[in-house]
Scaffold this motif. Structure first.
Motif, PDB file in Angstrom:
ATOM      1  N   CYS A  31      41.874  60.606  13.196  1.00 32.43           N
ATOM      2  CA  CYS A  31      42.880  59.976  14.060  1.00 32.43           C
ATOM      3  C   CYS A  31      44.065  59.533  13.204  1.00 32.43           C
ATOM      4  O   CYS A  31      43.873  58.959  12.127  1.00 32.43           O
ATOM      5  CB  CYS A  31      42.246  58.773  14.757  1.00 32.43           C
ATOM      6  N   ILE A  32      45.268  59.798  13.689  1.00 35.10           N
ATOM      7  CA  ILE A  32      46.466  59.396  12.947  1.00 35.10           C
ATOM      8  C   ILE A  32      47.155  58.199  13.598  1.00 35.10           C
ATOM      9  O   ILE A  32      48.265  57.835  13.228  1.00 35.10           O
ATOM     10  CB  ILE A  32      47.462  60.567  12.809  1.00 35.10           C
ATOM     11  N   CYS A  34      46.387  64.114  22.417  1.00 33.88           N
ATOM     12  CA  CYS A  34      46.156  63.705  21.022  1.00 33.88           C
ATOM     13  C   CYS A  34      46.784  64.729  20.067  1.00 33.88           C
ATOM     14  O   CYS A  34      46.374  65.894  20.064  1.00 33.88           O
ATOM     15  CB  CYS A  34      44.659  63.599  20.782  1.00 33.88           C
ATOM     16  N   CYS A  72      46.330  58.626  23.316  1.00 24.25           N
ATOM     17  CA  CYS A  72      45.094  58.508  24.087  1.00 24.25           C
ATOM     18  C   CYS A  72      44.985  57.127  24.726  1.00 24.25           C
ATOM     19  O   CYS A  72      44.506  56.984  25.843  1.00 24.25           O
ATOM     20  CB  CYS A  72      43.886  58.777  23.202  1.00 24.25           C
ATOM     21  N   ALA A  85      48.346  57.728  16.729  1.00 23.47           N
ATOM     22  CA  ALA A  85      49.548  58.033  17.528  1.00 23.47           C
ATOM     23  C   ALA A  85      49.561  57.283  18.865  1.00 23.47           C
ATOM     24  O   ALA A  85      50.592  57.214  19.514  1.00 23.47           O
ATOM     25  CB  ALA A  85      49.631  59.539  17.788  1.00 23.47           C
ATOM     26  N   TRP A  86      48.408  56.781  19.291  1.00 25.66           N
ATOM     27  CA  TRP A  86      48.251  55.945  20.489  1.00 25.66           C
ATOM     28  C   TRP A  86      48.397  56.703  21.809  1.00 25.66           C
ATOM     29  O   TRP A  86      48.364  56.090  22.869  1.00 25.66           O
ATOM     30  CB  TRP A  86      49.219  54.761  20.523  1.00 25.66           C
TER      31      TRP A  86
HETATM   32  S1  SF4 Z   1      45.908  60.216  20.436  1.00 30.64           S
HETATM   33 FE1  SF4 Z   1      44.346  58.688  20.012  1.00 30.64          FE
HETATM   34  S2  SF4 Z   1      42.764  59.752  18.869  1.00 30.64           S
HETATM   35 FE2  SF4 Z   1      44.573  61.022  18.825  1.00 30.64          FE
HETATM   36  S3  SF4 Z   1      45.584  60.465  16.927  1.00 30.64           S
HETATM   37 FE3  SF4 Z   1      46.453  59.224  18.560  1.00 30.64          FE
HETATM   38  S4  SF4 Z   1      45.289  57.317  18.533  1.00 30.64           S
HETATM   39 FE4  SF4 Z   1      44.140  58.856  17.395  1.00 30.64          FE
END
Ligand code: SF4
Length: 94
Positions: A13-14, A70, A19, A16-17
């Motif tokens: 997980c990076i 994601c 999800c 990115a928020w």
């Molecule tokens: S979308 Fe969610 S699971 Fe994917 S990188 Fe972002 S925080 Fe992590």
């Protein structure tokens, strides 16, 4: 209703928020670690979070959108009853 399994490779997980924004019933921010957490997820091994739940069509769409959003694609969604992979991950947990 359909039973689904969510598998989340938290290691990759990076933060990115996406999800969390699209799937707030299942993903929460962990500000201390800059990663998402799978709400009520099991932790079968380090860096992997898993949960199984029964969902209606609306919730299923929400979960699928969250996984598809994601950027590194570290979330996998499987229909437990049929075995069909609804959203596959690009980076499976090792
Ligand atoms: S979308 Fe969610 S699971 Fe994917 S990188 Fe972002 S925080 Fe992590």
């Amino acid at each position: 209703m359909v039973r689904v399994r969510i598998e989340y490779n938290r290691t990759d997980c990076i933060g990115a928020w996406a999800c969390v924004s699209l799937g707030p019933n299942d993903f929460a921010m962990n500000y201390d670690e800059s990663k998402a957490d799978l709400i009520e997820g099991q932790n079968p091994k380090p860096g992997l979070q898993v949960k199984e739940l029964e969902v209606d069509e609306e919730r299923l769409q929400q979960i699928k959108f969250a996984a598809q959003s994601c950027p590194p694609q570290v979330i996998k969604i499987t229909n437990i009853e049929t075995g069909e992979v609804l959203v596959n991950w690009e980076k499976p947990h090792k």
